[in-house]
Design an enzyme around this catalytic site. Structure first.
Site, mmCIF file in Angstrom:
data_model
loop_
_atom_site.group_PDB
_atom_site.id
_atom_site.type_symbol
_atom_site.label_atom_id
_atom_site.label_comp_id
_atom_site.label_asym_id
_atom_site.label_seq_id
_atom_site.Cartn_x
_atom_site.Cartn_y
_atom_site.Cartn_z
ATOM 1 N N GLU A 1 43.416 50.650 42.289
ATOM 2 C CA GLU A 1 43.397 49.647 43.076
ATOM 3 C C GLU A 1 44.624 49.570 43.833
ATOM 4 O O GLU A 1 45.765 49.578 43.464
ATOM 5 C CB GLU A 1 43.127 48.253 42.502
ATOM 6 N N GLU B 1 42.813 46.279 33.681
ATOM 7 C CA GLU B 1 43.669 45.422 33.694
ATOM 8 C C GLU B 1 43.663 44.503 32.421
ATOM 9 O O GLU B 1 43.821 43.333 32.688
ATOM 10 C CB GLU B 1 43.908 44.872 34.969
#
Ligand code: NAG
Ligand code: NAG
Ligand code: NAG
Ligand code: NAG
Ligand code: NAG
Length: 509
Positions: A405, A195
């Site tokens: 996730e 990310e």
């Protein structure tokens, strides 16, 4: 916390919940794992600093996350011991086997493998990751490995400012080279940087996550260094160059022999306009460009979204022709980090402000961000994930996706009967199935997280784990929550071979 609730009670509750869920959830109402393609894999995840512990053992040196945590910025907690997976990996792999996980996503601690950031490998670190990978594979669990997760070696941060310097590109590539060389005979799925959008905004605009850089009036914490106006853009630029440089090296040096895939991951919300006005609808488009297009458009087209270039002007670095060609097509898959929906509203006033940062350039308010610091549970709204998968299909070229996730946040110590997590997982996995049936190219799903671990923003206060880890117990005993039992029952329903074959995507150039 009542870790000793009898398993009979859990089984009973599980049955009740399974009976009642079908009518409560959106998405595919009744499904089994056999409704998914045979090569769709299911796993769970963690990352190095969040679970390993042994932070000062066997030659590991601090990362920027150690520094951040030791400054008391992660709710006062540190990863010095965490879940002690460094010493307990064999037992944890057995727990994964019992759960029925087909894959485990973990990250390598750069400063454990290469303590000074560059130079010789630390043999004990090398041994640890070899052991973990071998233990997973000998138990039929596929490793998915992340190389950087908010944990740059502090040595490189001190030496040249880490990701704000171009020097990072070569050091990251060499670190990736070492990982491909040492582990690539067994690891087939690599995520270079986790990310980068959250790392850049949190770490360099707001100063809320490592390396805690920001400048007034933007920081949410007191930063001693940084420039919120320029650094977030610079950092993502360097990450894209470092990522693509590592991928180029993999394709030239390792791919034909190792047959693996290298991707990058991106954090996103499901976007909801606060009102139906044209302004808010346009704000959604802009927020998507700024958060997701920022990473994905360069990978797809070799350049940043036009809306970003217009608003950030010269503060967003330009790719040279050579860099643009290197970045374009440099991801074999996208890792998706998704938790919740967020309301977006227009904020043109921010453009009139004299000092600007990423948030003001975006000219949109993202309402969920104010709640990231709490242990509040997420709404169960799987349509948000479906929306994201649909936009990845329509706007970003339908890349192969691993949902790396996804999970429900609760306070850490509420109860082993984590009904809201079961509902969340059931609803979101159902949403993925619906998206697949509508043409999404998703290849796998990893519940966040396998264990209750050190969370980035609030340490050990909130939790996402399938397993509770009793921090008051010197043995850090793990206890299955209802969600572990639910997920396990789902996973063990697989009728086809339990041997998970590597997924092959068409190769990008
Ligand atoms: C959970 O932790 C909070 C804060 O640490 C504490 O106030 C609360 O009493 C704990 N709850 C249980 C059930 O242990
Ligand atoms: C920043 O530091 C000042 C002075 O020490 C203090 O008053 C303020 O509360 C701090 N702000 C944050 C967000 O920590
Ligand atoms: C941030 O960088 C810009 C461009 O170099 C500069 O104009 C500005 O003064 C810097 N801001 C801070 C707070 O250093
Ligand atoms: C988001 O918007 C919806 C309606 O569009 C509303 O029900 C909800 O309360 C809003 N959430 C926040 C955090 O403002
Ligand atoms: C399914 O895909 C079609 C074509 O992209 C799209 O128009 C439709 O909105 C999608 N449905 C959902 C629920 O995402």
């Amino acid at each position: 916390m009542q870790p000793y609730a009898s398993s009979l009670m859990l089984a009973f509750l599980l049955t009740l919940i399974l009976l009642s869920l079908g009518v409560e959830v959106h998405g595919a109402d009744y499904y089994t794992i056999n409704d998914f393609p045979a090569d769709f894999i299911f796993g769970a995840g963690s990352t190095a600093y969040q679970v390993e512990g042994a932070a000062n053992e066997d030659g590991r040196t601090p990362s920027i996350w150690d520094t951040f945590a030791h400054a008391g910025l992660a709710g006062g907690a540190t990863g010095d011991v965490a879940c002690d997976e460094y010493h307990k990996y064999k037992a944890d792999v057995q727990l994964m086997v019992e759960t029925g996980l087909e894959a485990y996503r973990f990250s390598i601690s750069w400063s454990r493998l290469i303590p000074n950031g560059r130079g010789p490998l630390n043999l004990k670190g090398l041994q640890y990751y070899n052991n973990l990978i071998d233990e997973l594979l000998s138990n039929g669990i596929q490793p998915h490995v992340t190389l950087h997760n908010f944990d740059l070696p502090q040595a490189l941060e001190d030496e040249y400012g880490g990701w704000v310097s171009r020097d990072i590109i070569e050091d990251f590539r060499d670190y990736a080279d070492a990982c491909f060389r040492e582990f690539g005979d067994r690891v087939k799925y690599w995520n270079t940087v986790n990310e980068p959008n959250v790392f850049a905004i949190g770490g360099y605009d707001q100063g809320a996550v490592p390396p805690q850089r920001c400048s007034p009036p933007f920081g949410v914490k007191n930063c001693t260094k940084g420039n919120s106006t320029t650094e977030p853009y610079l950092v993502v630029h360097h990450i894209l160059l470092a990522h693509s440089s590592a991928v180029r090296l993999y394709r030239r040096k390792y791919r034909s022999k190792q047959q693996g895939f290298v991707g990058i991951s991106v954090y996103t919300f499901g976007f909801l306009p606060q009102t139906n006005t044209e302004e808010d609808v346009l704000a959604v488009k802009r927020a998507r460009d700024f958060l997701v297009g920022w990473v994905l458009e360069p990978l797809m087209n070799g350049d940043y979204p036009a809306s970003m270039k217009t608003r950030a002007g010269a503060r967003i670095p330009a790719f040279t022709d050579r860099e643009s060609k290197q970045v374009k097509g440099s991801s074999d898959f996208i890792g998706l980090i998704y938790y919740t929906i967020s309301n977006i509203s227009d904020n043109q006033d921010s453009l009139k402000q004299k000092s600007r940062d990423f948030g003001r350039d975006m000219a949109a308010n993202i309402l969920e961000t104010s709640r990231l610091f709490t242990a509040e549970e997420f709404l169960i709204a799987p349509w948000g994930l479906q929306q994201v998968l649909e936009t990845f299909k329509v706007l970003y070229g339908n890349p192969p996706i691993f949902i790396y996730e996804n999970g429900q946040r609760t306070a850490r110590n509420i109860s082993l009967e984590d009904v809201s997590r079961v509902k969340y997982l059931q609803a979101h996995i159902g949403g993925v199935l619906d998206a697949l049936r509508n043409g999404s190219n998703t290849k796998g799903y990893f519940a966040w997280s396998f264990l209750d671990l050190l969370e980035l923003l609030d340490g050990y206060k909130s939790a996402f784990g399938l397993y509770y880890v009793d921090l008051d117990d010197p043995h850090l005993t793990r206890y299955p929550k209802l969600s572990a039992k639910w997920y396990s029952q789902f996973l063990k329903g697989r009728k086809t071979s339990s041997i998970v074959t590597p997924i092959q995507f068409p190769s990008s150039s």
